[in-house]
Design a protein around this motif. Structure first.
Motif, PDB file in Angstrom:
ATOM      1  N   ALA A   1       0.498  -0.259  18.068  1.00  0.00           N
ATOM      2  CA  ALA A   1       0.453   1.197  17.997  1.00  0.00           C
ATOM      3  C   ALA A   1       1.872   1.747  17.892  1.00  0.00           C
ATOM      4  N   PRO A   2       2.081   2.774  17.086  1.00  0.00           N
ATOM      5  CA  PRO A   2       3.430   3.336  16.953  1.00  0.00           C
ATOM      6  C   PRO A   2       4.066   3.707  18.289  1.00  0.00           C
ATOM      7  N   VAL A   3       3.278   4.261  19.221  1.00  0.00           N
ATOM      8  CA  VAL A   3       3.848   4.653  20.505  1.00  0.00           C
ATOM      9  C   VAL A   3       4.311   3.435  21.296  1.00  0.00           C
TER      10      VAL A   3
ATOM     11  N   VAL B   1       8.720   2.034  13.745  1.00  0.00           N
ATOM     12  CA  VAL B   1       7.662   2.984  14.112  1.00  0.00           C
ATOM     13  C   VAL B   1       7.018   3.570  12.851  1.00  0.00           C
ATOM     14  N   LEU B   2       7.833   3.922  11.871  1.00  0.00           N
ATOM     15  CA  LEU B   2       7.296   4.464  10.619  1.00  0.00           C
ATOM     16  C   LEU B   2       6.393   3.452   9.929  1.00  0.00           C
ATOM     17  N   ARG B   3       6.792   2.190   9.966  1.00  0.00           N
ATOM     18  CA  ARG B   3       5.946   1.150   9.369  1.00  0.00           C
ATOM     19  C   ARG B   3       4.637   1.006  10.137  1.00  0.00           C
TER      20      ARG B   3
ATOM     21  N   GLU C   1      -1.146   1.882  10.364  1.00  0.00           N
ATOM     22  CA  GLU C   1      -2.282   2.525  11.016  1.00  0.00           C
ATOM     23  C   GLU C   1      -3.073   3.368  10.016  1.00  0.00           C
ATOM     24  N   ARG C   2      -2.351   4.158   9.219  1.00  0.00           N
ATOM     25  CA  ARG C   2      -3.024   5.004   8.228  1.00  0.00           C
ATOM     26  C   ARG C   2      -3.665   4.181   7.120  1.00  0.00           C
ATOM     27  N   ALA C   3      -3.012   3.063   6.766  1.00  0.00           N
ATOM     28  CA  ALA C   3      -3.506   2.242   5.664  1.00  0.00           C
ATOM     29  C   ALA C   3      -4.864   1.624   5.957  1.00  0.00           C
ATOM     30  N   ARG C   4      -5.246   1.580   7.254  1.00  0.00           N
ATOM     31  CA  ARG C   4      -6.559   1.038   7.591  1.00  0.00           C
ATOM     32  C   ARG C   4      -7.677   1.983   7.172  1.00  0.00           C
ATOM     33  N   ALA C   5      -7.325   3.235   6.932  1.00  0.00           N
ATOM     34  CA  ALA C   5      -8.339   4.212   6.529  1.00  0.00           C
ATOM     35  C   ALA C   5      -8.263   4.547   5.034  1.00  0.00           C
ATOM     36  N   ARG C   6      -7.268   4.018   4.357  1.00  0.00           N
ATOM     37  CA  ARG C   6      -7.146   4.313   2.923  1.00  0.00           C
ATOM     38  C   ARG C   6      -6.357   3.192   2.262  1.00  0.00           C
TER      39      ARG C   6
ATOM     40  N   GLY D   1      -3.471   2.086  -1.108  1.00  0.00           N
ATOM     41  CA  GLY D   1      -2.357   2.641  -1.875  1.00  0.00           C
ATOM     42  C   GLY D   1      -1.098   2.703  -1.054  1.00  0.00           C
ATOM     43  N   GLY D   2      -0.018   3.212  -1.662  1.00  0.00           N
ATOM     44  CA  GLY D   2       1.272   3.327  -0.984  1.00  0.00           C
ATOM     45  C   GLY D   2       2.120   2.097  -1.192  1.00  0.00           C
ATOM     46  N   ASP D   3       3.338   2.132  -0.686  1.00  0.00           N
ATOM     47  CA  ASP D   3       4.276   1.031  -0.912  1.00  0.00           C
ATOM     48  C   ASP D   3       4.694   0.331   0.362  1.00  0.00           C
ATOM     49  N   GLY D   4       4.009   0.616   1.478  1.00  0.00           N
ATOM     50  CA  GLY D   4       4.339  -0.054   2.721  1.00  0.00           C
ATOM     51  C   GLY D   4       5.713   0.307   3.236  1.00  0.00           C
ATOM     52  N   LEU D   5       6.204   1.502   2.872  1.00  0.00           N
ATOM     53  CA  LEU D   5       7.555   1.925   3.262  1.00  0.00           C
ATOM     54  C   LEU D   5       8.570   0.852   2.897  1.00  0.00           C
ATOM     55  N   ASN D   6       8.528   0.480   1.626  1.00  0.00           N
ATOM     56  CA  ASN D   6       9.496  -0.463   1.076  1.00  0.00           C
ATOM     57  C   ASN D   6       9.404  -1.856   1.689  1.00  0.00           C
ATOM     58  N   PHE D   7       8.235  -2.204   2.188  1.00  0.00           N
ATOM     59  CA  PHE D   7       8.011  -3.571   2.654  1.00  0.00           C
ATOM     60  C   PHE D   7       8.098  -4.498   1.448  1.00  0.00           C
ATOM     61  N   ASP D   8       8.953  -5.512   1.522  1.00  0.00           N
ATOM     62  CA  ASP D   8       9.242  -6.371   0.382  1.00  0.00           C
ATOM     63  C   ASP D   8       8.622  -7.751   0.579  1.00  0.00           C
ATOM     64  N   PRO D   9       7.496  -8.050  -0.079  1.00  0.00           N
ATOM     65  CA  PRO D   9       6.880  -9.367   0.079  1.00  0.00           C
ATOM     66  C   PRO D   9       7.801 -10.521  -0.288  1.00  0.00           C
ATOM     67  N   ALA D  10       8.656 -10.339  -1.304  1.00  0.00           N
ATOM     68  CA  ALA D  10       9.555 -11.421  -1.709  1.00  0.00           C
ATOM     69  C   ALA D  10      10.509 -11.797  -0.580  1.00  0.00           C
ATOM     70  N   ALA D  11      10.962 -10.786   0.178  1.00  0.00           N
ATOM     71  CA  ALA D  11      11.860 -11.048   1.300  1.00  0.00           C
ATOM     72  C   ALA D  11      11.110 -11.632   2.499  1.00  0.00           C
TER      73      ALA D  11
END
Length: 280
Positions: free
Chosen positions: A54-56, A76-78, A83-88, A90-100
């Motif tokens: 949880a973010p908190v 926290v932003l990630r 958390e939001r992605a579980r309900a929808r 799309g998006g970019d994962g806040l620049n989460f880089d799978p290659a890295a």
């Protein structure tokens, strides 16, 4: 926790970050839990991504561990995004880089099913071969491939070693990358690693014609935790991508099984690798 929680790769990266914070401060799970007011079980589940972070809770850990504010705020932003992605979707994962992140997943996996189309699998590449492929002009990717090699080598002697099932076409053996000396060393190394009981290397002979997933390399990773689904990893020279939807990873598994059926057996494949090395 959701009834049938399955951690995404982003949630697993968050858990890995939380564990890293604690390790940097040399705290046990019990010590850290006491400081933040969590049970050690809860903290362990967050770090291993067998429950959502949880973010908190991430914020609380960042404060207690005295992590620099920008660093814990980014995590926290990630966590909020996850958390939001579980309900929808799309998006970019806040620049989460799978290659890295890929080497981390290799370290955590128990099974890799690897299909390459023009290169020796990353886990088995020698540095000279990798450098020749990247022509010494991509230090970031070179370092990432080195981490994949290290992850596999580290897991080789584990009590629960990482099993690797590799399939590739004969063209991989015949493409002389880095010159005859580099390529011969790479082929001999491939023969050496194929002797490990946790490794199978199978070659699709050039006379086989068309084969499943032709031109589409992928790695399918399997994990020990029930909450961690199989993940497919795809990569181009531009970026890496995780595929986590079960229906799609099942397609990858089906194609890999078909590739294994078309490929030579392990003994015949080893003979073909030896023949290619002798020709250099």
């Amino acid at each position: 926790m959701p009834k049938d929680f399955r951690a995404t790769t982003l949630e697993r990266a968050i858990g890995r970050q939380l564990a890293g914070w604690r390790d940097e401060r040399e705290l046990s799970l019990t010590e850290a839990g006491q400081r933040v007011g969590f049970s050690s079980a809860k903290l362990s589940m967050m770090e291993n991504a067998v429950q959502p972070s949880a973010p908190v809770d991430v914020m609380a850990l960042g404060y207690v561990y005295k992590v620099p504010t920008p660093e814990w705020q980014a995590v926290v932003l990630r966590a909020q995004y996850a958390e939001r992605a579980r309900a929808r979707s799309g998006g970019d994962g806040l620049n989460f880089d799978p290659a890295a992140d890929f080497a981390n997943l290799v370290f955590e996996a128990t099974l890799l099913r690897v299909f390459t189309t023009d290169l020796v699998p990353a886990a088995f590449q020698l540095p000279g071969y990798t450098n020749a492929v990247l022509q010494d002009d991509d230090p970031v990717r070179t370092a990432r491939l080195a981490m994949v090699r290290e992850a596999w080598a580290t897991r080789l002697t584990d009590r629960d070693p990482l099993a690797v099932r590799a399939v590739f076409p004969e063209a991989v053996l015949r493409q002389v990358i880095g010159g005859p000396r580099v390529m011969k060393a790479q082929l001999l190394h491939l023969m050496e690693v194929s002797e490990h009981e946790t490794v199978t290397v199978r070659v699709v002979p050039r006379g086989a014609g068309a084969y499943p997933a032709m031109g589409s390399p992928f790695t399918l990773l399997g994990f020990p935790h029930r909450q961690h689904n199989d993940v497919a990893y795809l990569e181009t020279f531009i970026k890496g991508e995780y595929v986590e939807e079960p229906g799609l990873t099942e397609q990858c598994a089906h194609r890999f099984a078909s590739l294994q059926e078309m490929a030579l057996g392990t003994g015949e494949s080893l003979e073909l690798i030896a023949e290619a090395a002798a020709d250099l």
